[in-house]
Design an enzyme around this catalytic site. Structure first.
Site, PDB file in Angstrom:
ATOM      1  N   GLU A   1     -16.375-106.835  54.256  1.00 24.29           N
ATOM      2  CA  GLU A   1     -15.898-106.121  55.444  1.00 24.29           C
ATOM      3  C   GLU A   1     -17.064-105.921  56.421  1.00 24.29           C
ATOM      4  OE1 GLU A   1     -13.833-102.642  54.268  1.00 24.29           O
ATOM      5  OE2 GLU A   1     -13.283-102.106  56.324  1.00 24.29           O
TER       6      GLU A   1
ATOM      7  N   ARG B   1     -15.790-107.008  35.764  1.00 18.86           N
ATOM      8  CA  ARG B   1     -14.601-106.849  34.922  1.00 18.86           C
ATOM      9  C   ARG B   1     -14.009-108.189  34.514  1.00 18.86           C
ATOM     10  NH1 ARG B   1     -14.741-102.649  38.555  1.00 18.86           N
ATOM     11  NH2 ARG B   1     -13.593-103.870  40.096  1.00 18.86           N
TER      12      ARG B   1
HETATM   13  P1  AMP Z   1     -11.608-109.653  47.066  1.00 20.18           P
HETATM   14  O1  AMP Z   1     -12.832-110.509  47.183  1.00 20.18           O
HETATM   15  O2  AMP Z   1     -11.287-108.900  48.321  1.00 20.18           O
HETATM   16  O3  AMP Z   1     -10.405-110.435  46.539  1.00 20.18           O
HETATM   17  O4  AMP Z   1     -11.940-108.507  46.007  1.00 20.18           O
HETATM   18  C1  AMP Z   1     -11.894-108.796  44.648  1.00 20.18           C
HETATM   19  C2  AMP Z   1     -12.982-108.102  43.872  1.00 20.18           C
HETATM   20  O5  AMP Z   1     -13.154-106.740  44.282  1.00 20.18           O
HETATM   21  C3  AMP Z   1     -12.616-108.068  42.399  1.00 20.18           C
HETATM   22  O6  AMP Z   1     -13.777-108.379  41.644  1.00 20.18           O
HETATM   23  C4  AMP Z   1     -12.136-106.652  42.145  1.00 20.18           C
HETATM   24  O7  AMP Z   1     -12.631-106.175  40.940  1.00 20.18           O
HETATM   25  C5  AMP Z   1     -12.658-105.816  43.333  1.00 20.18           C
HETATM   26  N1  AMP Z   1     -11.597-105.032  44.017  1.00 20.18           N
HETATM   27  C6  AMP Z   1     -11.166-105.207  45.294  1.00 20.18           C
HETATM   28  N2  AMP Z   1     -10.200-104.320  45.621  1.00 20.18           N
HETATM   29  C7  AMP Z   1      -9.999-103.568  44.517  1.00 20.18           C
HETATM   30  C8  AMP Z   1      -9.099-102.466  44.204  1.00 20.18           C
HETATM   31  N3  AMP Z   1      -8.216-101.984  45.099  1.00 20.18           N
HETATM   32  N4  AMP Z   1      -9.147-101.953  42.965  1.00 20.18           N
HETATM   33  C9  AMP Z   1     -10.007-102.445  42.042  1.00 20.18           C
HETATM   34  N5  AMP Z   1     -10.887-103.441  42.278  1.00 20.18           N
HETATM   35  C10 AMP Z   1     -10.873-104.016  43.490  1.00 20.18           C
END
Ligand code: AMP
Length: 175
Positions: free
Chosen positions: A95, A58
Site C-alpha cells: 500500500e 504462516r
Molecule cells: P496480499 O499480498 O495482499 O495478497 O496479502 C497476503 C499476505 O498478507 C498473506 O501472507 C497474509 O498472511 C497477509 N494478510 C493480508 N491480509 C490479511 C488479513 N486480512 N488477515 C490475515 N492476514 C492477511
C-alpha cells in the site's frame, strides 16, 4: 467440521479498518488442523508434485505439514535478508512502498512441478511475486492454494489473470 468457523477475526489489526483473519485458532484445534491439511492432501495426492513452496510465515506451517504428508520436499520463500545462501529476489508493491521476497537459487530446478501455499490471499501481490520468482527459476506451478481467500480484494482473480490456478478452503467477505 467447518474450517471457517475455527478462524478468528481480529478487528483493527494490525491497523484501523483491517479485519485480521487469524488461523492460530484453527491450528491449535487438533481436528481443525488435521482437517485443513487432509483436505489439501486429498486434493494434491495424485498430482505428481515435486515440491511444496510456502510463503513466510504462516505459509510455512500449512506448507510444511502438507509437504510432509505428500512425501515431497518443502521450500521456503522468505522476506529479504533472511535466507543464508545465494538468493534470487522479487520486489512487489505494498500500500505504501515496496517489499521484497527471496528464495535460494538452488531451491528448485528447472521443470520442477511445484505447489505454492500461503494462509491467505488478499490483493494477491505477495503470491504473484512468489509466482514470478518460481517461474524465473523454471518451476512449473501446478496451483496456488490458500486456507482463506478474500475475494473482494481481487487477489485470486489477479492470480488467475497471471495464468495460475487458484484454490482456497474458505472465503471471507470484505477486507
Ligand atoms: P496480499 O499480498 O495482499 O495478497 O496479502 C497476503 C499476505 O498478507 C498473506 O501472507 C497474509 O498472511 C497477509 N494478510 C493480508 N491480509 C490479511 C488479513 N486480512 N488477515 C490475515 N492476514 C492477511
Amino acid at each position: 467440521m467447518s474450517i471457517k468457523s475455527r478462524i478468528r477475526t481480529v478487528q483493527h489489526y494490525p491497523k484501523q479498518g483491517i479485519m485480521f483473519r487469524d488461523i492460530t485458532t484453527l491450528l491449535k484445534d487438533p481436528v481443525g488442523f488435521r482437517v485443513t491439511i487432509n483436505e489439501l492432501v486429498n486434493r494434491y495426492t495424485a498430482a505428481k508434485i515435486d515440491r511444496v513452496i510456502g510463503i513466510e510465515a504462516r505459509g510455512f506451517i500449512i506448507g510444511a505439514a502438507l509437504a510432509f504428508q505428500l512425501g515431497v520436499g518443502f521450500v521456503p520463500i522468505r522476506k529479504k535478508g533472511k535466507l543464508p545462501a545465494e538468493t534470487v529476489g522479487q520486489d512487489y508493491e505494498l500500500e505504501y512502498g515496496t517489499d521484497c521476497i527471496e528464495m535460494h537459487v538452488d531451491a528448485i530446478t528447472k521443470g520442477d512441478r511445484v505447489l505454492l501455499v500461503d494462509d491467505l490471499i488478499a490483493t494477491g501481490g505477495t503470491a504473484i511475486a512468489a509466482c514470478k520468482l518460481i517461474e524465473g527459476m523454471g518451476g512449473e506451478i501446478l496451483e496456488c492454494c490458500f486456507v482463506i481467500d478474500l475475494p473482494d480484494l481481487g487477489g485470486s482473480k489477479s492470480l488467475g489473470r497471471h495464468g495460475q490456478k487458484v484454490f482456497s478452503l474458505c472465503e471471507f467477505e470484505g477486507s
